[in-house]
Design a protein around this motif. Structure first.
Motif, PDB file in Angstrom:
ATOM      1  N   SER A   7       0.854  -1.193   0.000  1.00  0.00           N
ATOM      2  CA  SER A   7       0.000   0.000   0.000  1.00  0.00           C
ATOM      3  C   SER A   7       0.889   1.241   0.000  1.00  0.00           C
ATOM      4  N   THR A   8       0.670   2.156   0.928  1.00  0.00           N
ATOM      5  CA  THR A   8       1.348   3.443   0.929  1.00  0.00           C
ATOM      6  C   THR A   8       2.772   3.350   1.468  1.00  0.00           C
ATOM      7  N   SER A  54       0.018   4.681  -2.971  1.00  0.00           N
ATOM      8  CA  SER A  54       0.621   5.995  -3.147  1.00  0.00           C
ATOM      9  C   SER A  54       2.023   6.039  -2.560  1.00  0.00           C
ATOM     10  N   LEU A  55       2.799   6.979  -3.076  1.00  0.00           N
ATOM     11  CA  LEU A  55       4.187   7.158  -2.646  1.00  0.00           C
ATOM     12  C   LEU A  55       4.408   8.629  -2.362  1.00  0.00           C
ATOM     13  N   ALA A  56       4.964   8.926  -1.186  1.00  0.00           N
ATOM     14  CA  ALA A  56       5.176  10.316  -0.788  1.00  0.00           C
ATOM     15  C   ALA A  56       6.593  10.502  -0.281  1.00  0.00           C
ATOM     16  N   SER A 113      -0.862   5.953  -9.339  1.00  0.00           N
ATOM     17  CA  SER A 113      -1.247   6.976  -8.369  1.00  0.00           C
ATOM     18  C   SER A 113      -0.165   8.046  -8.291  1.00  0.00           C
ATOM     19  N   ASP A 114      -0.554   9.226  -7.810  1.00  0.00           N
ATOM     20  CA  ASP A 114       0.394  10.329  -7.736  1.00  0.00           C
ATOM     21  C   ASP A 114       1.578   9.997  -6.832  1.00  0.00           C
ATOM     22  N   VAL A 115       2.750  10.445  -7.258  1.00  0.00           N
ATOM     23  CA  VAL A 115       3.908  10.497  -6.377  1.00  0.00           C
ATOM     24  C   VAL A 115       3.916  11.896  -5.766  1.00  0.00           C
TER      25      VAL A 115
END
Length: 655
Positions: free
Chosen positions: A242-243, A265-267, A287-289
């Motif tokens: 997941s994240t 997602s990746l942050a 998904s957005d980085v």
């Protein structure tokens, strides 16, 4: 596992499971049902009420149902064979009932306890540091806690045995070996190994790959702490189902390539530094980085996101490369590139972006309130509603659409546009002294600076073109249609050049109200006049004047005004009956009707010595060189100094 045999003799008293079953007339002693925290817990006829008091019922021949007076608040209870254990709210343990083997005597100095359990004749406690304490009957070593046992999350007691649930940090999938601490698992790993990591082990302060090309695969979402440090290595991989949120410091060493992959997602929320020649491949299923922190790409470093990028923090490309499906930069973001490359399908700017000597491969959109300062190459169309500053040579391989409210400020160098320029906002040249840019500037334009448009130029009703430097050159290969009021187009001394590079006849809209061939009309002070500097038609070019827009309201007809007109040899100007007024006209090529060209009569300058006065000194020059062809006194340029030159001095006399 080991268990106590039925009928084992203990200090003269025989505890037989079968005997107890017969004596109780039941199926045997009930095992404890344990719960954590302040919830109710049941254990062999004992219960903790919600207020922390204890109620008892059932067998009591050993006093196991007689709690000590003043027991106090109880958080958890547990039962052994013939004894009862209570965990109090202060982390201490109380015990009562049968105590023939010391099972009701907690060790002196026992630290804070978080969980308790009872065996048949022994007691177990989980300490706050994750280790286990055990006391009581030990005939099967049930109280001999293994050396190094740590990270325990749950305990249980049986008949002659003890059970502990250990919190494993990582498991090496190749060897099957488990590790209580992640650093130990990394040290033992070989290149190419995959460590299945518990998420809690990835929230710790430091994760160091120790130069190994291994994968850390989390079993759930990863959230690195803001105080954490992550040191990757060449070939390292980090993955989660997941994240993944990377806060703190993230470092990718020189010439190292790493992969980070998620199913969600990746942050990057902390400080991420990608060293020289290093790279990050980010995979997260589209998904957005999220770049919410600070990311720096050193020279030849690469950040490759196989997904869109949402930039709300800062991104510095110091000769580095960023690749993504798209990138949207928020109003709070700060994008800086010096010699860098940005390769995305679309780049949407809402904040500040400075890209110097950089390459941008993208369709760029700048929204209202944004500022985009650039030099280098922009491979893609530019749709501008904000503020674009060309700080040096800038090549736009595509069209530029400058929307209403947008401004393009070409500061120095050349702005090359390989497509069309559609201007509904403001386009200024030499913005150092342009309106709205600032005050006190002296300009920085060099000869040859300007704007080159390989396509056509269209100026909308609210559009403006303003160029304040005589050294500037605005060249067009296609048509130039103008729908704005005459005052919206002011070149002052700048050159408008039609280069004919498109190979077709070029059209030029006449926008000025026809005020005749007068010095006042050519002064640049009349709002009804769109004044060009030098209007040049290059060799091989054909320019046709048109009057399709009603630019000057109340006009009888519209005309062209220019300080200079130059029709080069091999060039053609088709006036279509539209007048062209110029201070000077140099016609070397073809004009369909020279009667439509009016050159302003030149008034000779009678101030021969340039002292600001026309007086006896200037008269003396004429008399001194009378009858000769000396240029300094030949004011009318007829080849001889004579009466006409004397008349010029006398008519201009200021005394």
């Amino acid at each position: 596992m080991v268990g106590m045999n039925a009928g084992t003799a203990v200090a003269g008293r025989k505890f037989s499971v079968l005997a107890r079953m017969r004596r109780a007339g039941t199926g045997g002693t009930r095992a404890a049902l344990l719960t954590l925290g302040a919830a109710m817990a049941l254990a062999g006829g004992r219960a903790a009420d919600a207020d922390g008091t204890v109620a008892y019922w059932g067998r009591n021949e050993e006093g196991q149902c007689n709690p000590p007076a003043g027991l106090g608040s109880v958080m958890q209870i547990a039962g052994g064979g013939y004894h009862t254990i209570a965990l109090k709210s202060d982390g201490t343990v109380a015990c009562w009932g049968y105590n023939g083997y010391g099972q009701c005597n907690p060790p002196v100095g026992l630290p804070s306890v978080t969980q308790i359990a009872g065996g048949e004749l022994h007691t177990i406690a989980l300490k706050s540091d994750g280790t286990v304490a055990c006391w009581g009957y030990n005939n099967f070593s049930q109280c001999n806690t293994p050396a190094g046992l740590a990270s325990v999350t749950q305990i249980a007691g049986g008949y002659g045995h003890t059970i502990a649930l250990i919190r494993v940090a990582a498991t090496n999938q190749r060897t099957g070996v488990t590790y209580l601490q992640l650093p130990a698992a990394i040290i033992a790993a070989l290149p190419g190994d995959t460590l299945l990591v518990s998420p809690w082990a990835l929230t710790t302060d430091n994760v160091d790959y120790r130069g190994k090309s291994i994968e850390l695969r989390s079993t759930a979402a990863v959230a690195r702490a803001s105080t954490s440090t992550t040191l990757f290595a060449d070939g390292a991989r980090l993955s989660a189902p997941s994240t993944i949120a990377l806060d703190g410091l993230v470092n990718v060493p020189t010439n190292s390539g790493i992969t980070i992959s998620t199913d969600s997602s990746l942050a990057f929320a902390g400080d991420t530094f990608i060293s020289h020649g290093a790279s990050i491949l980010a995979q997260n299923d589209g998904s957005d980085v999220a770049l919410t922190g600070s990311m720096v790409l050193a020279s030849d470093a690469v950040f490759n996101a196989l997904a869109p990028i949402a930039l709300t923090g800062s991104l510095d490309l110091l000769d580095g490369v960023l690749i993504a499906q798209s990138m949207t930069a928020s109003a709070t973001s700060n994008l800086i590139s010096v010699g860098g490359t940005i390769d995305v399908d679309t780049l949407k700017l809402n904040g500040a972006a400075t890209c110097l000597d950089s390459t941008i491969v993208a369709e760029v959109t700048t929204n209202a309130g944004s500022q985009f300062a650039a030099s280098g190459d922009l491979v893609g169309a530019l749709d501008n509603s904000g503020r674009v500053i060309a700080t040096d040579n800038l090549v736009v391989v595509g069209d530029i659409h400058n929307q209403v409210g947008g401004s393009i400020l070409a500061q120095v160098g050349v702005l090359y546009i390989t497509g069309d320029l559609v201007n509904e906002g403001l386009v200024y040249g030499n913005v150092i002294t342009a309106p709205g840019y600032g005050s006190g500037g002296t300009g920085g334009t060099q000869a040859g600076d300007g704007i080159r448009v390989a396509g056509s130029v269209s100026v909308g009703a609210q559009g403006e073109l303003r160029f304040v430097e005589e050294l500037w050159k605005f060249s067009v290969c296609g048509d130039m249609t103008i729908a704005c009021a005459p005052g919206g187009v002011r070149f002052n001394g700048a050159e408008l050049s039609f280069d004919g590079c498109a190979g077709a006849t070029q059209k030029l809209e006449a926008t000025s109200r026809d005020l005749g061939c007068s010095a006042d009309a050519l002064s640049g002070e009349d709002a009804d006049v769109s004044l060009f500097g030098e209007l040049s038609i290059a060799s091989g070019s054909t320019v046709e004047l048109i009057d399709e827009s009603n630019n000057a309201l109340g006009k009888g007809s519209e005309a062209i005004y220019a300080k200079g007109l130059h029709v080069s040899r091999g060039a053609t100007l088709i006036t279509n009956g539209i007048m062209v007024y110029a201070e000077t006209a140099n016609i070397e090529g073809n004009v369909d009707d020279l009667n439509n060209i009016c050159e302003l009569p030149q008034v000779p300058d009678a101030d021969i010595n340039d002292d600001g006065l026309v007086n006896g000194i200037d008269l003396a020059y004429v008399l001194t060189y009378w009858g000769s062809g000396t240029a300094i006194a030949d004011l009318d340029r007829n080849g001889i100094v004579g009466a006409s030159d004397l008349t010029i001095v006398l008519n201009g006399w200021t005394g």
